[in-house]
Design an enzyme around this catalytic site. Sequence first.
Site, mmCIF file in Angstrom:
data_model
loop_
_atom_site.group_PDB
_atom_site.id
_atom_site.type_symbol
_atom_site.label_atom_id
_atom_site.label_comp_id
_atom_site.label_asym_id
_atom_site.label_seq_id
_atom_site.Cartn_x
_atom_site.Cartn_y
_atom_site.Cartn_z
ATOM 1 N N ASP A 80 0.840 -1.196 0.000
ATOM 2 C CA ASP A 80 0.000 0.000 0.000
ATOM 3 C C ASP A 80 0.878 1.250 0.000
ATOM 4 O O ASP A 80 1.710 1.439 0.886
ATOM 5 C CB ASP A 80 -0.901 0.002 1.242
ATOM 6 C CG ASP A 80 -1.843 1.198 1.266
ATOM 7 O OD1 ASP A 80 -2.981 1.047 0.793
ATOM 8 O OD2 ASP A 80 -1.428 2.273 1.744
ATOM 9 N N TYR A 85 2.390 9.977 -0.235
ATOM 10 C CA TYR A 85 3.523 9.450 0.519
ATOM 11 C C TYR A 85 4.857 9.802 -0.126
ATOM 12 O O TYR A 85 5.904 9.686 0.512
ATOM 13 C CB TYR A 85 3.434 7.926 0.655
ATOM 14 C CG TYR A 85 2.202 7.394 1.334
ATOM 15 C CD1 TYR A 85 1.305 8.247 1.983
ATOM 16 C CD2 TYR A 85 1.912 6.030 1.325
ATOM 17 C CE1 TYR A 85 0.165 7.748 2.595
ATOM 18 C CE2 TYR A 85 0.788 5.530 1.945
ATOM 19 C CZ TYR A 85 -0.095 6.395 2.567
ATOM 20 O OH TYR A 85 -1.225 5.890 3.172
#
Length: 384
Positions: A80, A85
């Site tokens: 994931d 991010y």
Amino acid sequence: MIPAHFLTTTSVEDNSKVAVILGGNKSSPCGEKALLMAPKVRLSSGHEMPVLGFGTYKLRGYQCSKAVHCAIETGFRHFDTAYYYENEKEVGEALRTQVKMGNISRENIFLTTKLWNTHHDPRDVRRICQKQLELLGFSYIDLYLMHFPVGYRHVCDEILRPMSGDQIQTVEIDYLDTWRAMEELVKLGMVRSIGLSNFNMEQIQRLIQCSSSKPVVNQVEIWPGFLQKDLVDYCRYNGIIVTAFSPLGQPNRENHCPVYFFSEGMKRLVKKYKRSAGQIVLRYLIDYGVVPIPKAANPLHIKENLNIFDFKLDDADTRLLRGIKPKGRIVKYEIVKDHMFYPFELLNENSEKSETKVAQIEETKLPYNFNEDDEEKEDNANDE
């Protein structure tokens, strides 16, 4: 608990140097050490997803690459990440290197990434997804999630939190329009399944009623003490799998929180099952019926997190964990709490007191106390 008919065994990967088993005593055809891997749950789209994933939030650069390599070699196959991010390149490079090494095939990787809030404009969805595919280095994404129902103003792809003073700049783009653009990605073969993250029941219901397809997943914050039972039950009723981020409650040894993780009751379970607190919690959440995606950088924690399918909590201990005093959510996005699509309820003082009172009543029934601080701090806390 995830229904048994949803779980499937994992077959040995083509050209793999790693044998894959789900328990059993089969030896590796290539002489390598066999791995215990997560079973899978079938999504409403027809594709399968391992019931335990590897989270990568806050993993960057070499630390991220090293962690993903370790996770693959340990047996993780569900990964994931997200545009937010800023590690899609590192995640993709590590996965592709493992494919080239023959340790895994692309078909046996389940890769999740997310559409960030600055790209809610339907005209941006295909373009940014293509950019994410290029960063990852793959021709398709297994699961593409809308990261949050609130859209932010798009300045450029590099500015993820467009600020004006101390206020974030939002837009009133309807998440329904964003969703319809995501549906086109499936038709184009860029993604195999689409879903949501941080959506509440009313928003999911509106999307189901106004769209041609259901989300296959809703990824939300879930951990003991914050189980979101109503949301989980609603998703289960509608055939939507719930993925749990921050599944351990983000343990912090220095601050000795969350309380349950370092409690005397948890220490007794650790001693009883001869497992770490993290392993006990992940096993509990999988039996609860959600798909945890714990983040870890420490190789020991990575291996521990996956090694949870050869034991099971008894019913009494499951009830004890379910009796943990309810806590508030960790990830609140309060900076956009006044937006029309803000998905979370901000508890008022009366509701907080009511929750606490109910929890205290339940606590009196527990032989193990998970709700009080202990003088000693646990030394085996996982990264998230």
